[in-house]
Design a protein around this motif. Structure first.
Motif, PDB file in Angstrom:
ATOM      1  N   GLY A 184       0.851  10.968  -1.857  1.00 28.04           N
ATOM      2  CA  GLY A 184       1.279   9.815  -1.071  1.00 28.04           C
ATOM      3  C   GLY A 184       2.220   8.920  -1.835  1.00 28.04           C
ATOM      4  N   GLY A 185       1.934   7.613  -1.758  1.00 26.79           N
ATOM      5  CA  GLY A 185       2.868   6.593  -2.214  1.00 26.79           C
ATOM      6  C   GLY A 185       3.400   6.762  -3.629  1.00 26.79           C
ATOM      7  N   LEU A 186       2.485   7.006  -4.547  1.00 24.55           N
ATOM      8  CA  LEU A 186       2.921   7.067  -5.947  1.00 24.55           C
ATOM      9  C   LEU A 186       3.830   8.263  -6.201  1.00 24.55           C
ATOM     10  CD1 LEU A 186       0.006   7.213  -8.516  1.00 24.55           C
ATOM     11  CD2 LEU A 186       1.359   9.192  -8.026  1.00 24.55           C
ATOM     12  N   LEU A 244       7.207   7.522  -4.523  1.00 29.06           N
ATOM     13  CA  LEU A 244       7.928   6.549  -5.348  1.00 29.06           C
ATOM     14  C   LEU A 244       8.601   7.257  -6.525  1.00 29.06           C
ATOM     15  CD1 LEU A 244       8.341   3.377  -5.749  1.00 29.06           C
ATOM     16  CD2 LEU A 244       6.706   3.668  -7.620  1.00 29.06           C
ATOM     17  N   ASP A 275       0.473   5.724 -13.131  1.00 34.40           N
ATOM     18  CA  ASP A 275      -0.981   5.638 -13.012  1.00 34.40           C
ATOM     19  C   ASP A 275      -1.614   6.278 -14.253  1.00 34.40           C
ATOM     20  OD1 ASP A 275      -2.063   4.037 -11.104  1.00 34.40           O
ATOM     21  OD2 ASP A 275      -2.341   5.584  -9.610  1.00 34.40           O
ATOM     22  N   HIS A 287      -0.687   1.521 -10.067  1.00 34.71           N
ATOM     23  CA  HIS A 287      -0.292   1.612  -8.659  1.00 34.71           C
ATOM     24  C   HIS A 287      -1.359   1.194  -7.679  1.00 34.71           C
ATOM     25  CE1 HIS A 287       3.590   3.664  -9.170  1.00 34.71           C
ATOM     26  NE2 HIS A 287       3.028   4.165 -10.254  1.00 34.71           N
ATOM     27  N   THR A 288      -2.513   0.847  -8.158  1.00 34.40           N
ATOM     28  CA  THR A 288      -3.549   0.417  -7.220  1.00 34.40           C
ATOM     29  C   THR A 288      -4.702  -0.221  -7.985  1.00 34.40           C
ATOM     30  OG1 THR A 288      -5.154   1.129  -5.562  1.00 34.40           O
ATOM     31  CG2 THR A 288      -4.604   2.720  -7.245  1.00 34.40           C
ATOM     32  N   VAL A 329       3.351  -3.188  -9.121  1.00 35.60           N
ATOM     33  CA  VAL A 329       4.425  -2.661  -8.287  1.00 35.60           C
ATOM     34  C   VAL A 329       4.863  -3.599  -7.154  1.00 35.60           C
ATOM     35  CG1 VAL A 329       4.034  -0.250  -8.874  1.00 35.60           C
ATOM     36  CG2 VAL A 329       2.714  -1.294  -7.012  1.00 35.60           C
ATOM     37  N   ASN A 349       8.412  -2.276  -6.133  1.00 31.45           N
ATOM     38  CA  ASN A 349       8.873  -0.928  -5.761  1.00 31.45           C
ATOM     39  C   ASN A 349      10.176  -0.962  -4.980  1.00 31.45           C
ATOM     40  OD1 ASN A 349       5.590   0.585  -5.125  1.00 31.45           O
ATOM     41  ND2 ASN A 349       6.786   0.375  -6.981  1.00 31.45           N
ATOM     42  N   TYR A 365      -8.891   1.077   3.566  1.00 31.83           N
ATOM     43  CA  TYR A 365      -8.258  -0.204   3.234  1.00 31.83           C
ATOM     44  C   TYR A 365      -6.936  -0.396   3.972  1.00 31.83           C
ATOM     45  CZ  TYR A 365      -4.540   1.410   0.037  1.00 31.83           C
ATOM     46  OH  TYR A 365      -3.409   1.969  -0.476  1.00 31.83           O
ATOM     47  N   LYS A 366      -6.316   0.718   4.376  1.00 34.26           N
ATOM     48  CA  LYS A 366      -5.063   0.615   5.128  1.00 34.26           C
ATOM     49  C   LYS A 366      -5.340   0.267   6.595  1.00 34.26           C
ATOM     50  CE  LYS A 366      -2.742   3.983   2.095  1.00 34.26           C
ATOM     51  NZ  LYS A 366      -1.580   3.292   1.525  1.00 34.26           N
ATOM     52  N   GLU A 413      -3.431  -3.273  -0.803  1.00 37.18           N
ATOM     53  CA  GLU A 413      -2.264  -2.384  -0.873  1.00 37.18           C
ATOM     54  C   GLU A 413      -1.371  -2.897  -1.988  1.00 37.18           C
ATOM     55  OE1 GLU A 413      -1.009   0.675  -0.410  1.00 37.18           O
ATOM     56  OE2 GLU A 413      -1.078   0.504   1.783  1.00 37.18           O
ATOM     57  N   ALA A 414      -1.232  -2.104  -3.030  1.00 37.78           N
ATOM     58  CA  ALA A 414      -0.505  -2.610  -4.196  1.00 37.78           C
ATOM     59  C   ALA A 414       0.900  -3.050  -3.791  1.00 37.78           C
ATOM     60  CB  ALA A 414      -0.446  -1.540  -5.274  1.00 37.78           C
ATOM     61  N   SER A 415       1.608  -2.194  -3.095  1.00 31.66           N
ATOM     62  CA  SER A 415       2.955  -2.565  -2.678  1.00 31.66           C
ATOM     63  C   SER A 415       3.223  -2.047  -1.269  1.00 31.66           C
ATOM     64  CB  SER A 415       3.992  -1.958  -3.639  1.00 31.66           C
ATOM     65  OG  SER A 415       5.273  -1.965  -3.046  1.00 31.66           O
ATOM     66  N   GLY A 416       3.090  -0.731  -1.115  1.00 29.36           N
ATOM     67  CA  GLY A 416       3.585  -0.086   0.089  1.00 29.36           C
ATOM     68  C   GLY A 416       5.060   0.200  -0.131  1.00 29.36           C
ATOM     69  N   THR A 417       5.526   1.291   0.434  1.00 27.37           N
ATOM     70  CA  THR A 417       6.966   1.562   0.415  1.00 27.37           C
ATOM     71  C   THR A 417       7.460   1.915   1.815  1.00 27.37           C
ATOM     72  OG1 THR A 417       6.424   3.771  -0.363  1.00 27.37           O
ATOM     73  CG2 THR A 417       7.253   2.221  -1.998  1.00 27.37           C
TER      74      THR A 417
HETATM   75  C1  4GP Z   1       0.232   3.791  -4.121  1.00 33.90           C
HETATM   76  C2  4GP Z   1      -0.165   2.414  -3.583  1.00 33.90           C
HETATM   77  O1  4GP Z   1      -1.315   2.554  -2.770  1.00 33.90           O
HETATM   78  C3  4GP Z   1       0.988   1.843  -2.773  1.00 33.90           C
HETATM   79  O2  4GP Z   1       0.673   0.548  -2.358  1.00 33.90           O
HETATM   80  C4  4GP Z   1       2.244   1.824  -3.629  1.00 33.90           C
HETATM   81  O3  4GP Z   1       3.343   1.451  -2.835  1.00 33.90           O
HETATM   82  C5  4GP Z   1       2.497   3.209  -4.204  1.00 33.90           C
HETATM   83  O4  4GP Z   1       1.386   3.656  -4.943  1.00 33.90           O
HETATM   84  C6  4GP Z   1       3.685   3.244  -5.135  1.00 33.90           C
HETATM   85  O5  4GP Z   1       3.562   2.274  -6.135  1.00 33.90           O
HETATM   86  N1  4GP Z   1      -0.820   4.349  -4.923  1.00 33.90           N
HETATM   87  C7  4GP Z   1      -1.034   5.680  -4.958  1.00 33.90           C
HETATM   88  C8  4GP Z   1      -2.134   6.134  -5.829  1.00 33.90           C
HETATM   89  O6  4GP Z   1      -0.353   6.490  -4.333  1.00 33.90           O
HETATM   90  O7  4GP Z   1      -2.413   7.358  -5.839  1.00 33.90           O
HETATM   91  O8  4GP Z   1      -2.730   5.289  -6.508  1.00 33.90           O
END
Ligand code: 4GP
Length: 753
Positions: free
Chosen positions: A101-103, A106, A277, A315-316, A382, A411, A499-500, A597-601
């Motif tokens: 996913g997000g990380l 990114l 991470d 990242h979280t 982030v 991010n 959490y989302k 949510e650390a950032s979201g993209t």
């Molecule tokens: C994600 C975060 O949940 C998201 O908010 C952030 O935008 C993204 O990292 C990039 O920084 N975290 C993960 C993870 O994907 O596995 O911790």
């Protein structure tokens, strides 16, 4: 670069281009790009960045690379002249699924920006043979199937380098594959370097149980994107994978530094390591090990070298990402690493007065993030709010020790993929209105001057309609779903996680369904689109998917409601699907529980494509809200401060919220008799009870305000003029979220390349 497809077709296949099928053309184009990339020199520089990540969610590469090389339009025209559609050709490419996913996504945006800025920096990770599972829906539930991508892809190039990795009791050889990473308008490149096992055996897939026989590990270690960590076996395999990744990475880093002239005592002048991470955090003891055991350094000097070259991104704040491994596991996987970790812990205790709160090893457990903070020179969050939470709460004791190490790096997203590739219609309008400079500067602020220009607003609106038509076609072809032409497109796409709060949007759907049943007919149809995968071991997330699929079917079958409300859950949501859906969205759902949510993209991708955000003040939503101003965003929900207080004081009473009449009605609908008959009663009861009694992410706290806000959004949408202006302002302000900006900041503050 010049491409002559007709000549190539004749030369390779002895046939005219017009006679080739889409798959053959796709492979031919991939070959042309790969061959050209092979001739491009690497970005040079004394100090090189190694971006270590267990995930790189790179998506399809063909279109992106054609855009980077500046030949996209030419290729499209040549194909069209021969009766082919580049869009259809692109669909033939298999998407590598090297991330969750997000990380991971990114990391892919970052690689694109690092190359585009001409900085010397490579990604380093693992070549999983089966990436993230392929999601299918069977009986209204998620089924996870292995997603083998390797045999159908063309981008990996075998590298000469290979290393030996010693585990406790056995040794393996690695093999390295590279994927060239091109930058926009650049003649130089970087690489994504993916390590694999020399002795890997594909015939072992799929397996659900892991065999820890050492011979088996040497065959299956890179088969899966880090596997299920819900049991001890899965967790142990992850430690094996992580050590395999970092040991190879560390050997590569030293090797290349020496090739560039380092005597290793000056290693930080030659290499900087960003760890994404905690998954790659064992690179710290591994670098120390190599310097001491192989290169004869004193322990203290090795530590001092490593301390100046490793930086960590968090990242979280969810506990699952702050990995903690039993020391015993490290001893099993890599005994020497366990020894070094214990020494690092002792050294840290000597330096900081043995404070258990920041200890690396405590009660036989190794805290990987703690090690990364003590022995890295930088730690960043982030998004501004996320970094603040790290500093003030989650990592506060560390912030007190090392305030100078902390910084924020909000991010970003690459504009090449998320607008030029994904939304050619909008890109074309921007070219006409602003000129093409935005393609390199990512500055769209010039658009603000056209806020009251009817012609420009109408053109933006046309671009949105075109994107919607593309999405309708995509959803019809891949999901068999028809979307009404005039529907408002309301989207929440991301991993399924409590959490989302996809469950909160599901409660809204129930509310809306009942409201329409009560005779309140909306001004126009509303299509709510979800997409995302749930970790196979995450039961409640699977239950949420089940509820969404059930609602989708239930509403589609209701003749009164279905003309006005539609629910779509995209099967196997991935980067390619995101590129089709995000440009078409009117409403961007960013409704996580504030602070989580650390950032979201995706919030940034939607904004760039002209969607208006409906959000809590969480992650980077806060920064979006600041930029666009109150009139161009819809915010609601309990503040992160209040949420933190509720957790700290155990003051959230889910059941009291459930008992409120309007809320109880919605939650109880989850387990109504018709649903129990049609769906899976166990899943529905469990989800119902979880929400009624636990609701750990407080959906019931915010649901009423959410419903209200959303109804306001839908009403405002009907004021078409005002809405178009909101959309324009969002696009105009999105430049702040270009990953080029983020990477410049990493470079100026951390990497110094
Ligand atoms: C994600 C975060 O949940 C998201 O908010 C952030 O935008 C993204 O990292 C990039 O920084 N975290 C993960 C993870 O994907 O596995 O911790």
């Amino acid at each position: 670069m010049k491409i002559d497809l007709e000549a190539r077709s004749q030369e390779k296949f002895g046939r005219p281009l017009a006679e080739l099928d889409d798959t053959t053309i796709c492979t031919m184009l991939e070959d042309i790009v790969r061959e050209h990339a092979a001739t491009m020199p690497l970005n040079e520089g004394k100090r090189r960045l190694y971006y270590l990540s267990a995930e790189f969610l790179i998506g399809r590469l063909l279109t992106n690379n054609l855009i980077e090389l500046g030949v996209y339009d030419d290729v499209k025209a040549q194909l069209a002249a021969a009766g082919h559609d580049l869009g259809a050709v692109e669909e033939r490419e298999v998407e590598p699924s090297l991330g969750n996913g997000g990380l991971g996504r990114l990391a892919a945006c970052f690689l694109d920006s690092i190359a585009t800025l001409g900085l010397p920096g490579d990604g380093v990770g693992l070549n999983y043979h089966y990436g993230l599972f392929h999601q299918r829906f069977v009986d209204l539930q998620q089924a996870a199937e292995p997603d083998g991508w390797l045999d159908r892809q063309d981008w990996l190039v075998k590298d000469e380098k290979a290393y030996t990795v010693e585990f406790g009791g056995f040794t393996v050889k690695s093999r390295l594959y590279d994927i060239d990473v091109l930058g926009y308008g650049r003649t130089t490149k970087n690489r994504l370097r993916l390590f694999d096992l020399e002795s890997v055996d594909d015939s072992l897939v799929p397996v659900n149980s892991i065999d820890f026989d050492k011979g088996e590990l040497a065959k299956n270690l890179t088969l899966f994107l880090y596997p299920d960590d819900s049991d001890d076996a899965g967790r142990l395999l992850r430690v094996y994978q992580e050590y395999f990744m970092v040991s190879n990475a560390a050997q590569l880093i030293l090797d290349e530094a020496v090739e560039r002239g380092s005597n290793l005592h000056d290693l930080p002048d030659y290499a900087v390591v960003q760890i994404n991470d905690t998954h790659p955090s064992m690179v710290i003891p591994e670098l120390v090990r190599l310097l001491v055991d192989v290169h004869g350094f004193e322990f203290d000097e090795a530590v001092s070298v490593v301390r100046r070259m490793v930086a960590y991104t968090n990242h979280t704040i969810l506990a699952e990402a702050l990995e903690k491994w039993p020391l015993e596991s490290l001893k099993t996987v890599a005994p020497r690493i366990a020894e070094i970790v214990v020494k690092l812990d002792e050294l840290e205790r000597a330096e900081n007065g043995s404070n258990d709160a920041v200890a690396i090893v405590r009660d036989g457990v190794v805290h990987m993030a703690h090690m990364a903070i003590h022995y890295g020179f930088s730690i960043n969050g982030v998004a501004a709010l996320h970094t603040k939470i790290l500093e003030d709460t989650e990592l506060h004791p560390f912030y007190e020790l090392y305030p100078e190490k902390f910084s924020n790096k909000t991010n970003g997203i690459t504009f090449r993929r998320w607008i030029m590739d994904a939304n050619p219609a909008l890109s074309g309008v921007l070219d006409d209105v602003l000129g093409t400079d935005w393609r390199t500067s990512c500055d769209l602020s010039g658009l603000l001057a056209f806020k009251d220009d009817d012609a420009v607003l109408a053109r933006l609106d046309d671009a949105k309609s075109e994107a919607k038509a593309g999405m309708r076609e995509f959803l019809w072809e891949t999901q068999g779903v028809r979307i009404p032409e005039d529907a408002i497109i309301d989207v929440q796409v991301k991993r399924i996680h409590e959490y989302k709060r996809q469950q909160m949007l599901a409660l809204y759907i129930i509310w809306k369904y009942l409201d329409i049943k009560n005779g309140n007919i909306p001004a126009r149809p509303l299509t709510i689109i979800f997409g995302g995968k749930a970790a196979p071991a995450y039961t409640i997330a699977q239950d949420i998917i089940h509820l969404i699929l059930l609602l989708s079917r239930w509403i589609a079958a209701d003749p009164v409601v279905s003309p006005h409300l539609q629910v779509v859950m995209i099967e196997n949501y991935n980067v390619s699907a995101a590129e089709r859906v995000i440009p078409a969205a009117d409403i961007s759902e960013q409704i996580s529980l504030a602070s989580k949510e650390a950032s979201g993209t995706s919030n940034m991708k939607f904004m760039l494509n002209g969607a208006v955000t409906l959000c809590t003040l969480d992650g980077a939503n806060v920064e979006i809200a600041d930029l666009v101003g109150d009139e161009n965003i819809y915010t609601f929900g309990t503040s992160s401060k209040e949420v933190e207080r509720l957790y700290a004081e155990h003051a959230y009473d889910a059941h009291a919220h459930y008992l409120r009449p309007g809320v109880k009605l919605l939650v109880d609908f989850i387990a109504n008799p018709a649903f129990l008959a049609l769906g899976n009663a166990e899943r529905l009861h469990r989800l119902h009870d979880d929400m009624a009694w636990k609701d750990w992410f407080m959906a019931l706290l915010d649901i009423e305000e959410y419903i209200q806000k959303k109804e306001q959004v839908l009403a405002d949408y009907e004021n078409r003029d005002a809405w178009r202006k909101k959309s324009l302002v969002n696009i105009a302000k999105a430049g702040a979220f270009s990953s080029d900006r983020t990477i410049r900041q990493y470079n100026e503050d951390i990497w110094h390349l």
